[in-house]
Design a protein around this motif. Structure first.
Motif, PDB file in Angstrom:
ATOM      1  N   ASN A  38      46.553  83.077  87.596  1.00 59.09           N
ATOM      2  CA  ASN A  38      47.441  83.560  88.650  1.00 59.09           C
ATOM      3  C   ASN A  38      48.896  83.147  88.445  1.00 59.09           C
ATOM      4  O   ASN A  38      49.750  83.441  89.270  1.00 59.09           O
ATOM      5  CB  ASN A  38      46.958  83.054  90.014  1.00 59.09           C
ATOM      6  N   ALA A  39      49.161  82.437  87.348  1.00 58.83           N
ATOM      7  CA  ALA A  39      50.536  81.984  87.097  1.00 58.83           C
ATOM      8  C   ALA A  39      51.437  83.174  86.753  1.00 58.83           C
ATOM      9  O   ALA A  39      51.023  84.100  86.049  1.00 58.83           O
ATOM     10  CB  ALA A  39      50.538  80.967  85.955  1.00 58.83           C
ATOM     11  N   ARG A  40      52.658  83.164  87.267  1.00 53.23           N
ATOM     12  CA  ARG A  40      53.608  84.245  87.006  1.00 53.23           C
ATOM     13  C   ARG A  40      54.312  84.023  85.666  1.00 53.23           C
ATOM     14  O   ARG A  40      54.627  82.902  85.296  1.00 53.23           O
ATOM     15  CB  ARG A  40      54.631  84.322  88.134  1.00 53.23           C
ATOM     16  N   GLU A  41      54.535  85.117  84.975  1.00 51.46           N
ATOM     17  CA  GLU A  41      55.214  85.033  83.688  1.00 51.46           C
ATOM     18  C   GLU A  41      56.699  84.762  83.910  1.00 51.46           C
ATOM     19  O   GLU A  41      57.344  85.410  84.735  1.00 51.46           O
ATOM     20  CB  GLU A  41      55.036  86.337  82.915  1.00 51.46           C
ATOM     21  N   GLN A  42      57.227  83.791  83.192  1.00 53.48           N
ATOM     22  CA  GLN A  42      58.619  83.395  83.329  1.00 53.48           C
ATOM     23  C   GLN A  42      59.464  84.030  82.225  1.00 53.48           C
ATOM     24  O   GLN A  42      58.985  84.268  81.107  1.00 53.48           O
ATOM     25  CB  GLN A  42      58.746  81.868  83.254  1.00 53.48           C
ATOM     26  N   ALA A  43      60.693  84.299  82.541  1.00 51.55           N
ATOM     27  CA  ALA A  43      61.611  84.858  81.551  1.00 51.55           C
ATOM     28  C   ALA A  43      61.915  83.823  80.477  1.00 51.55           C
ATOM     29  O   ALA A  43      61.886  82.612  80.737  1.00 51.55           O
ATOM     30  CB  ALA A  43      62.901  85.306  82.232  1.00 51.55           C
ATOM     31  N   PRO A  44      62.183  84.252  79.241  1.00 50.49           N
ATOM     32  CA  PRO A  44      62.503  83.293  78.174  1.00 50.49           C
ATOM     33  C   PRO A  44      63.741  82.470  78.527  1.00 50.49           C
ATOM     34  O   PRO A  44      64.643  82.925  79.222  1.00 50.49           O
ATOM     35  CB  PRO A  44      62.764  84.200  76.965  1.00 50.49           C
ATOM     36  N   ILE A  45      63.745  81.248  78.061  1.00 51.88           N
ATOM     37  CA  ILE A  45      64.873  80.358  78.331  1.00 51.88           C
ATOM     38  C   ILE A  45      66.116  80.865  77.585  1.00 51.88           C
ATOM     39  O   ILE A  45      66.053  81.179  76.392  1.00 51.88           O
ATOM     40  CB  ILE A  45      64.541  78.919  77.890  1.00 51.88           C
ATOM     41  N   GLN A  46      67.205  80.957  78.294  1.00 53.49           N
ATOM     42  CA  GLN A  46      68.470  81.400  77.706  1.00 53.49           C
ATOM     43  C   GLN A  46      69.282  80.173  77.291  1.00 53.49           C
ATOM     44  O   GLN A  46      69.650  79.349  78.133  1.00 53.49           O
ATOM     45  CB  GLN A  46      69.258  82.234  78.726  1.00 53.49           C
ATOM     46  N   VAL A  47      69.513  80.043  75.999  1.00 54.42           N
ATOM     47  CA  VAL A  47      70.259  78.903  75.478  1.00 54.42           C
ATOM     48  C   VAL A  47      71.744  79.273  75.437  1.00 54.42           C
ATOM     49  O   VAL A  47      72.105  80.355  74.954  1.00 54.42           O
ATOM     50  CB  VAL A  47      69.764  78.538  74.069  1.00 54.42           C
ATOM     51  N   PRO A  48      72.607  78.412  75.952  1.00 53.59           N
ATOM     52  CA  PRO A  48      74.050  78.696  75.906  1.00 53.59           C
ATOM     53  C   PRO A  48      74.528  78.950  74.487  1.00 53.59           C
ATOM     54  O   PRO A  48      74.011  78.361  73.528  1.00 53.59           O
ATOM     55  CB  PRO A  48      74.679  77.430  76.507  1.00 53.59           C
ATOM     56  N   GLU A  49      75.499  79.803  74.364  1.00 50.74           N
ATOM     57  CA  GLU A  49      76.030  80.158  73.056  1.00 50.74           C
ATOM     58  C   GLU A  49      76.586  78.924  72.345  1.00 50.74           C
ATOM     59  O   GLU A  49      77.261  78.085  72.954  1.00 50.74           O
ATOM     60  CB  GLU A  49      77.125  81.220  73.207  1.00 50.74           C
ATOM     61  N   GLY A  50      76.263  78.821  71.064  1.00 49.85           N
ATOM     62  CA  GLY A  50      76.735  77.695  70.277  1.00 49.85           C
ATOM     63  C   GLY A  50      75.790  76.515  70.260  1.00 49.85           C
ATOM     64  O   GLY A  50      76.040  75.540  69.543  1.00 49.85           O
ATOM     65  N   LYS A  51      74.704  76.558  71.026  1.00 46.65           N
ATOM     66  CA  LYS A  51      73.751  75.454  71.062  1.00 46.65           C
ATOM     67  C   LYS A  51      72.625  75.702  70.061  1.00 46.65           C
ATOM     68  O   LYS A  51      72.268  76.841  69.757  1.00 46.65           O
ATOM     69  CB  LYS A  51      73.165  75.285  72.464  1.00 46.65           C
ATOM     70  N   GLU A  52      72.052  74.601  69.570  1.00 45.38           N
ATOM     71  CA  GLU A  52      70.970  74.684  68.597  1.00 45.38           C
ATOM     72  C   GLU A  52      69.689  75.160  69.273  1.00 45.38           C
ATOM     73  O   GLU A  52      69.309  74.667  70.335  1.00 45.38           O
ATOM     74  CB  GLU A  52      70.730  73.306  67.963  1.00 45.38           C
TER      75      GLU A  52
END
Length: 347
Positions: A38-52
């Motif tokens: 029943n867990a909801r699918e989460q959007a992919p994590i957005q990494v700030p530009e320039g971060k590893e």
């Protein structure tokens, strides 16, 4: 120590039959093993530009497939194996005889012991006393919603009749009167049966991944309950470590499972009158296949026998088999073959 169990659906639970308020989706000990569905699918994590981003990548990436070869000819793709919840249901069976119920489980006591402990931990039930030598686990006092007094439970694990099997017995007790000694029978059989069903379902669902307790296995598997022995007057017999009442019922069922037809019975004398029907037509080989060639017919088929169950103390019986009066004698190897066939179906 008392464990207070809360529920938000008290009014509904009080109206349910039996003790279903203990377990189930709306019970006090809900099964959370399927919550992930029943867990909801989460959007992919957005990494700030320039971060590893290397640490957020797949640990074991799957490389692309480069093979473009095709199989020649026609073929049928096999159906995938279904992923069925509770695939271990055949491992656990709840048996009943009169007012007594227990779970017959096709694992050794050393494997069952940690499963029961894991069940109590998952359900949030505190343990008050543990005795691995005796195969006992006792819970603390539980104040159940809708009940006027607290209860506690005792789980008893012992070696099953067959090698590699176990029996699980549950006893329930109210916090009233003398609480220093457990009663012979549960104060509330509905609570006992609900707890037995819940722990049995947990064991069935986790049968494939259960650990083993070597200490418990050594303590509870020291000796079996069913052996083939020489009879005092000659011939052979089975010795079964069960009280007569349960042994009588077990032998009756085992006769039917061993392709015997019970034509009559006399419980007061401990006698079953049975006719051997032989192995089913669809069976490949069997207990007697080593004794006769393909051209020979099993001479035991169609013969009538007396199966005698005799008490050998309070918790044991002996089981013998012999031809009916006036029939030709039974050779020892034939007697042992029939007893071996019966032995494999007693539980």
């Amino acid at each position: 120590m008392k464990l207070v169990l809360r529920t938000a659906l008290l009014g509904l639970l009080l109206g349910l039959a039996g003790c279903s308020y203990l377990f189930g989706d709306e019970g006090m000990f809900p099964d959370t093993s399927d919550d992930y569905k029943n867990a909801r699918e989460q959007a992919p994590i957005q990494v700030p530009e320039g971060k590893e981003t290397a640490q957020l990548e797949e640990i074991y990436p799957i490389p692309p497939v480069q093979d473009e070869a095709l199989l020649e000819g026609e073929f049928e793709v096999p159906r995938p194996t279904p992923l069925v919840a509770g695939a271990g249901e055949d491992v656990v069976r709840i048996q009943s005889l009169g007012d007594e119920s227990w779970a017959l489980i096709a694992v050794a006591p050393g494997q069952l012991w940690p499963q029961v402990r894991s069940f109590l931990t998952s359900a949030g039930i505190g343990v008050g006393r543990v005795d691995a030598q005796a195969g006992l686990i006792e819970t603390g006092w539980l104040e159940l919603e809708g009940q006027t007094m607290a209860s506690r439970f005792r789980f008893r694990i012992e070696q099953g009749v067959q090698r590699g099997s176990s029996e699980l017995h549950v006893l329930q007790m109210h916090q009233a009167g003398d609480v220093t000694a457990w009663p012979a029978l549960s104060d509330d059989t509905a609570q006992e049966q609900e707890m037995l069903r819940a722990v049995s379902q947990f064991i069935a669902n986790s049968a494939d991944s259960a650990p083993v307790s070597m200490l418990a296995d050594r303590a509870m598997s020291a000796e079996g309950k069913l052996t083939l022995e020489d009879a005092p007057g000659g011939g052979s017999m089975l010795r079964l470590g069960l009280p007569f009442t349960r042994a009588w019922a077990s032998v009756g069922k085992a006769l039917e499972d061993s392709r015997f037809e019970i034509t009559d019975r006399d419980r007061s004398e401990g006698l079953y009158y049975a006719r051997f029907l032989g192995e089913a037509a669809d069976e490949d080989g069997g207990w007697f296949s080593w004794m006769f060639s393909d051209e020979d017919e099993n001479p035991m088929i169609g013969r009538d026998f007396l199966v005698r169950v005799e008490a050998a103390g309070d918790k044991a019986v002996t089981i013998g088999i012999a031809p009916v009066a006036g029939a030709s004698p039974l050779e020892k190897r034939d007697q042992q073959a029939l007893l071996t066939l019966l032995k494999g179906n007693i539980n």
